[in-house]
Design a protein around this motif. Structure first.
Motif, PDB file in Angstrom:
ATOM      1  N   TRP A 218       0.832  -1.199   0.000  1.00 46.08           N
ATOM      2  CA  TRP A 218       0.000   0.000   0.000  1.00 46.08           C
ATOM      3  C   TRP A 218       0.866   1.248   0.000  1.00 46.08           C
ATOM      4  O   TRP A 218       1.756   1.399   0.812  1.00 46.08           O
ATOM      5  CB  TRP A 218      -0.917  -0.018   1.229  1.00 46.08           C
ATOM      6  N   GLU A 245      -5.025   3.768   6.451  1.00 48.75           N
ATOM      7  CA  GLU A 245      -5.269   2.349   6.224  1.00 48.75           C
ATOM      8  C   GLU A 245      -4.133   1.461   6.708  1.00 48.75           C
ATOM      9  O   GLU A 245      -4.207   0.241   6.588  1.00 48.75           O
ATOM     10  CB  GLU A 245      -5.476   2.085   4.725  1.00 48.75           C
ATOM     11  N   GLU A 288     -11.863  -1.520  -2.390  1.00 52.33           N
ATOM     12  CA  GLU A 288     -11.225  -0.684  -3.407  1.00 52.33           C
ATOM     13  C   GLU A 288     -11.284  -1.360  -4.774  1.00 52.33           C
ATOM     14  O   GLU A 288     -11.560  -0.718  -5.784  1.00 52.33           O
ATOM     15  CB  GLU A 288      -9.760  -0.427  -3.015  1.00 52.33           C
ATOM     16  N   LYS A 289     -11.031  -2.666  -4.754  1.00 48.91           N
ATOM     17  CA  LYS A 289     -11.079  -3.414  -6.009  1.00 48.91           C
ATOM     18  C   LYS A 289     -12.495  -3.411  -6.562  1.00 48.91           C
ATOM     19  O   LYS A 289     -12.702  -3.251  -7.775  1.00 48.91           O
ATOM     20  CB  LYS A 289     -10.608  -4.858  -5.779  1.00 48.91           C
ATOM     21  N   ARG A 291     -14.787  -1.139  -6.052  1.00 45.97           N
ATOM     22  CA  ARG A 291     -15.066   0.193  -6.593  1.00 45.97           C
ATOM     23  C   ARG A 291     -14.395   0.384  -7.956  1.00 45.97           C
ATOM     24  O   ARG A 291     -14.955   0.984  -8.872  1.00 45.97           O
ATOM     25  CB  ARG A 291     -14.612   1.266  -5.607  1.00 45.97           C
ATOM     26  N   GLU A 292     -13.185  -0.144  -8.082  1.00 41.40           N
ATOM     27  CA  GLU A 292     -12.482  -0.042  -9.354  1.00 41.40           C
ATOM     28  C   GLU A 292     -13.212  -0.848 -10.428  1.00 41.40           C
ATOM     29  O   GLU A 292     -13.348  -0.405 -11.570  1.00 41.40           O
ATOM     30  CB  GLU A 292     -11.047  -0.560  -9.201  1.00 41.40           C
TER      31      GLU A 292
END
Length: 1047
Positions: A218, A245, A288-289, A291-292
């Motif tokens: 990250w 995070e 996040e994935k 959302r992507e």
């Protein structure tokens, strides 16, 4: 491997540094004491960040990078993949100098590639001024800004001393680095210190830190270290910001090129306290994935929308041009072939027969047309009517008027009419009555009467306007057609989606007597409660029930869930329950049950395990016919290239390749059938150029060759299928040829599934295939039970399953069927079937009447119960019903028998019976739609598709209880509980025996229901139409079977 450094709080810093507070000013009477300035006093009143701190070093990074680590000497390649490398140069030095200046007071936020520096905590102190006189309770205070400045200086002094103490203790331990503050927290700043002298980078001019967070996964970073102002000696430092995070910070030091200090190949790391843990971070990454993926999906949808819009625009332009050209052609055709002859025949008047007043008129004018009644065949007619039009009757009859007698002469009659606006010529005849009632005509000796419009529109202008009108008409027709198609496509898609969703829910609910969940639809990222009824399983009576589960067919990254002891459900039933959190990347929930925590007796659904789909997740099941393909799996079919197939129905058929096997060349063709990829094998030895599929003396050799050639095609083509699914005796050799010759040549992971469609044919080959296959099926559960005692089946019952076949809802779809007069769904089934019945009666010459109609669509063989069919025909006629039979017999004797029966019935009951003894698929569609009942009295029936198609068209099945007929038809009087167990409603009439009384029992009840309860019967038609007998549910069962075969 992880190595932890314990860095203790310096002994010189006491517990007074543990609290935070706000500036507080106390008042005193008398003289104020001296200002507090000693370090010891401040230690008791100011805040500090002195906590036990842990720095952890891991080997994760070092295992990934290249080059020499932790030592000087020859340089090697710098590591890659850790984010942007900071450029070494004067510009960066100036930036770092400014940053250090801001670090010195630490009260402002500093930006260094996105890093923020937070304020240090304010101190709490009693501020007193020495020697200040006090009068009463008043006090003279120093300026507030000056006080704040002094406190700020004191805080910075304490911070510096704390850092100095940490540096001294680090050196005492032999450590070359430390961080400040000691406890790293998310969304706060941290400063990293490195003693260059003790590092492998001691001789390097530049030192940088390169790192990332959370095991290098990250937000990577690279920063230059500069000489620190807080410490003497060869200490360098850099200020970093910890993202919210983070649960760990990982880093190494390097010279900007290839020389590293990486903690002896273990890397450095600092744990971050008070934020996410590792699991929470994994979920964050999944979100996040997701959302992507959502973003990419929207972008892809937008791209497809734009492409579709572009395609539509291009198609629209092409359509406009096509309509314009068609309008031009149609107009020219009308000009040449229709109007020109009328213009040539037109005259101004025929004084002795007719004339028009006024003589000069134009379109839209009212004129009088006079007719000499005595001049022709209407001399003695009581009435005279004009039937007229214009432009050679272009719009048919548009002028209809009754003539009146002229007061000046009894022979002349007239009618007042409006001349059509676009008329170039008027056309008419005279008659003795209005249209459809007239008997005598005066049509000018079959030439009709024609009159030019004197003040007519110029001809070229007229045709130009006609062409424009024609163009607009074509455009409107196209628009209406496209709109109707769009509505139909949207409705079809909606109905299919609703049916699929309804079927899935019913599939899940059908297991409720054993297992179900709340919510029924399992959502990724949420909790689910699993309910289990052990009383219906092998765990019946066990004192404890344990749940053992995982996700994604037991392959989830987090591994299996810990065994959970189930507790009694709250509803008083015999179900047990437990709950589990569903990960965001789950697409399937998997579980079994056991009697003990460590195992014992298991309920694993006879080796299939329990699997329930998860919706809303970010992961999809990795990619069997089209229904399985629609569930995100890849399917290819291998088929002989028979010479009797209509290859014009194969989309994109083209030559693919060729190879040699069995002393012949085999050409391979590829195309798509109903969206499924199909490879056609065409051996040049002529084995499949026989004009038929079966029926040759060498069929065993033909299909044995095909099976071996198909496996050779897979091997030479580099295919690595998970499943080889072969069907019946004709492809049975695949199972043993594969195991004997191909498992050791790159197909070792492939499993063989074999399906029996009818055990009556090729039992020997079927028995051998049962031995070599990994899993075997037949086409219904009841048929599986009926053949379980057969010697070729009984040794393999442990791997033998019954799965009902499905029908193709796109082929058999009354809403999109071109062979029926009115498209219909369950919402207008009564109207749709009424229109189809009328069309069927008309086509076959039956009496057009509202009578119960029984349809029979079958091959005429003893298996299909031909003696029961004959009896049912007679019984239907006795009940004043109509009957239609469509089918033929492969046995000439049976065919002749039915020809004689047809001749007899057509002569005695020609208005109510019709036997069509041939194959006629379009007619079969009309029979399914027009019939009230479909009779299927088979002696045995492995599955049966006739009753499934019938229900798709709203026809109620009347069947014998055998095989797939029993599994799909539930008697309205006797099978309510059995239907309810399948989450279905009763849908037909059935009987047990194989004799006339059995048929009568079902058929009489069906016909009586039609006569006595039409409203109830109509609702039954709607019910059967709404049941899903497509491949939606069988595909789910086959997928479970395929996965079980691969274990």
């Amino acid at each position: 491997m992880e190595v932890c450094w314990q860095i203790q709080t310096p002994t010189s810093l006491g517990p007074g540094f543990q609290q935070k507070g706000r500036l507080k000013i106390n008042t005193f009477i008398g003289f104020l004491p001296r200002p507090i300035s000693s370090l010891a006093s401040l230690e008791s009143q100011y805040n500090s960040n002195g906590f036990l701190h842990q720095i952890t070093a891991t080997a994760d990074f070092s295992r990934k990078k290249q080059g020499r680590m932790s030592a000087s000497g020859p340089k090697s390649s710098a590591p890659r993949g850790f984010g942007r490398r900071t450029t070494v140069g004067s510009a960066q030095k100036r930036t770092q100098k400014k940053n250090d200046e801001k670090d010195s007071n630490a009260t402002s936020t500093v930006t260094n590639d996105g890093l923020g520096v937070s304020k240090l905590p304010e101190a709490k102190a009693n501020v007193q001024k020495q020697g200040s006189p006090v009068i009463g309770e008043s006090i003279v205070l120093e300026d507030e800004a000056l006080v704040e400045q002094k406190l700020k200086a004191e805080r910075e002094s304490l911070r510096k001393k704390e850092i100095e103490s940490l540096a001294e203790e680090a050196l005492a331990r032999g450590d070359r680095m430390f961080v400040y503050p000691l406890v790293a927290k998310p969304d706060e700043d941290i400063k990293v210190f490195l003693n260059k002298t003790l590092s492998t980078l001691s001789s390097e001019p530049d030192v940088l830190i390169m790192g990332a967070f959370n095991d290098w996964r990250w937000k990577s970073f690279t920063r230059r270290l500069e000489k620190t102002k807080e410490l003497h000696g060869d200490w360098l430092s850099c200020l970093l910001h910890i993202p919210k995070e983070a649960y760990k910070m990982d880093f190494v030091f390097f010279n900007g090129q290839s020389v590293y200090d990486n903690n002896d190949s273990k890397d450095f790391c600092v744990d971050v306290k008070g934020g996410m843990d590792k699991v929470e971070f994994e979920n964050f990454l999944l979100e996040e994935k997701w959302r992507e993926q959502e973003k990419l999906a929207k972008e892809e949808a937008e791209r497809k929308r734009q492409e579709e819009e572009k395609r539509r625009n291009e198609a629209r332009k092409a359509a406009i041009e096509a309509d314009r050209e068609q309008a031009k052609v149609e107009t020219q055709k009308r000009r040449e072939m229709m109007l020109q002859p009328a213009l040539q025949k037109a005259v101004v008047s025929s004084e002795s027969v007719w004339y028009i007043e006024p003589k000069d008129f134009k379109g839209g004018d009212k004129v009088k047309i006079y007719y000499n009644k005595s001049s022709g065949p209407l001399a003695y007619a009581k009435e005279v009517w004009i039937h007229g039009g214009f432009n050679n009757w272009i719009d048919g009859l548009s002028i209809i008027e009754k003539l009146k007698a002229d007061s000046k002469s009894e022979d002349w009659w007239f009618a007042e009419v409006i001349v059509p606006v676009n008329a170039l010529v008027i056309d008419w005849v005279f008659a003795d009555g209005p249209p459809k009632e007239a008997f005598l005509y005066d049509n000018n000796s079959h030439q009709d009467f024609h009159e030019l419009v004197p003040l007519r529109t110029p001809e070229e202008l007229y045709w130009s306007e006609e062409e424009s009108l024609m163009f607009r008409k074509l455009q409107e027709e196209r628009r209406l057609k496209e709109e109707a198609m769009r509505v139909k496509m949207e409705t079809t898609a909606r109905l299919k989606a609703e049916t699929k969703e309804r079927t899935l829910k019913k599939f899940l609910l059908s297991q409720k007597d054993v297992v179900y969940t709340e919510p029924l639809e399992i959502q990724a990222g949420r909790s689910v409660t699993v309910f289990y009824n052990p009383s219906n399983t092998v765990l019946n009576g066990k004192p404890e029930i344990w749940f053992r589960g995982s996700f994604n067919r037991w392959t989830h990254r987090l591994g299996p869930l810990p065994p959970q002891k189930m507790e009694a459900a709250d509803d008083g039933s015999s179900h047990m329950k437990t709950s589990a959190k569903v990960p965001l990347d789950a697409y399937m929930m998997d579980f079994v049950f056991s009697e003990k925590e460590d195992g014992g007796v298991f309920d694993n659904r006879y080796g299939l395990d329990y699997h329930l789909p998860v919706v809303g997740g970010i992961a999809k099941e990795p990619p069997l016919s089209r229904a399985v393909q629609e569930l995100n799996h890849n399917v290819d079919i291998i088929f002989p290239k028979y010479d009797c197939i209509k290859y014009n129905l194969v989309k994109d058929l083209q030559f693919n390749r060729s190879y040699h096997w069995g002393d012949t060349e085999i050409k391979v063709w590829h195309g798509k059938v109903e969206g499924v990829s199909v490879y056609f094998l065409d051996p040049q030895n002529g084995l499949f150029q026989r004009g038929c599929v079966y029926g040759c003396a060498d069929d065993a050799g033909r299909f044995g060759f095909f099976c071996h050639a198909a496996l050779e095609f897979l091997l030479k083509g580099g295919f690595h299928p998970d499943i080889l699914h072969c069907h019946d005796w004709s492809s049975a050799p695949v199972s043993w040829l594969f195991k004997d010759h191909y498992t050791h040549y790159g197909l070792i992971k492939t499993r063989v599934v074999f399906t029996i469609h009818n055990l009556e044919f090729g039992a020997s080959a079927i028995g051998k295939a049962m031995t070599f296959s990994d899993k075997a099926t037949t086409v219904s559960r009841t048929y599986a039970k009926e053949v379980a005692g057969n010697s070729v089946i009984s040794p393999h019952l442990y791997k033998f399953h019954g799965i009902v076949n499905g029908i193709d809802p796109d082929i058999w779809d009354p809403y999109n069927d071109n062979f029926i007069p009115v498209p219909y769904t369950s919402e207008n089934v009564v109207e749709g079937k009424r229109a189809a019945k009328e069309e069927l009666q008309n086509r076959l010459g039956l009496k057009r009447a509202d009578l119960p109609l029984v349809g029979i669509i079958t091959r005429l063989t003893h298996q299909k119960g031909i003696h029961l069919i004959k009896h049912a025909i007679r019984r239907t006629l006795e009940r004043n019903g109509q009957v239609v039979l469509l089918g033929s017999a492969p046995d000439p004797r049976i065919q002749n028998d039915f020809v004689n029966l047809a001749n007899q019935l057509h002569s005695t009951h020609g208005d109510r019976a019709r036997l069509v003894l041939t194959y006629d698929e379009p007619l079969s569609h009309l029979i399914y739609a027009g019939a009230d009942f479909i009779l299927v009295p088979s002696i045995f029936e492995p599955c049966g598709l006739t009753q499934l198609i019938a229900m798709r068209y709203g026809a109620v099945p009347v069947v014998r209880k055998t095989g797939g007929l029993y599994d799909t038809v539930f008697d309205v009087d006797h099978d309510k509980e059995r239907a309810q167990a399948q989450v279905l409603e009763p849908n037909g009439f059935s009987f047990d025996g194989a004799d006339a009384p059995g048929v009568d029992y079902a058929l009489n009840r069906a016909i009586s229901a039609w006569y006595d309860g039409r409203e109830w019967f109509n609702s039954l038609c709607k019910t059967v139409m709404e049941q899903d007998w497509s491949w939606n549910r069988p595909a789910l069962e086959y997928i479970e079977l395929y996965h079980s075969a691969r274990k």
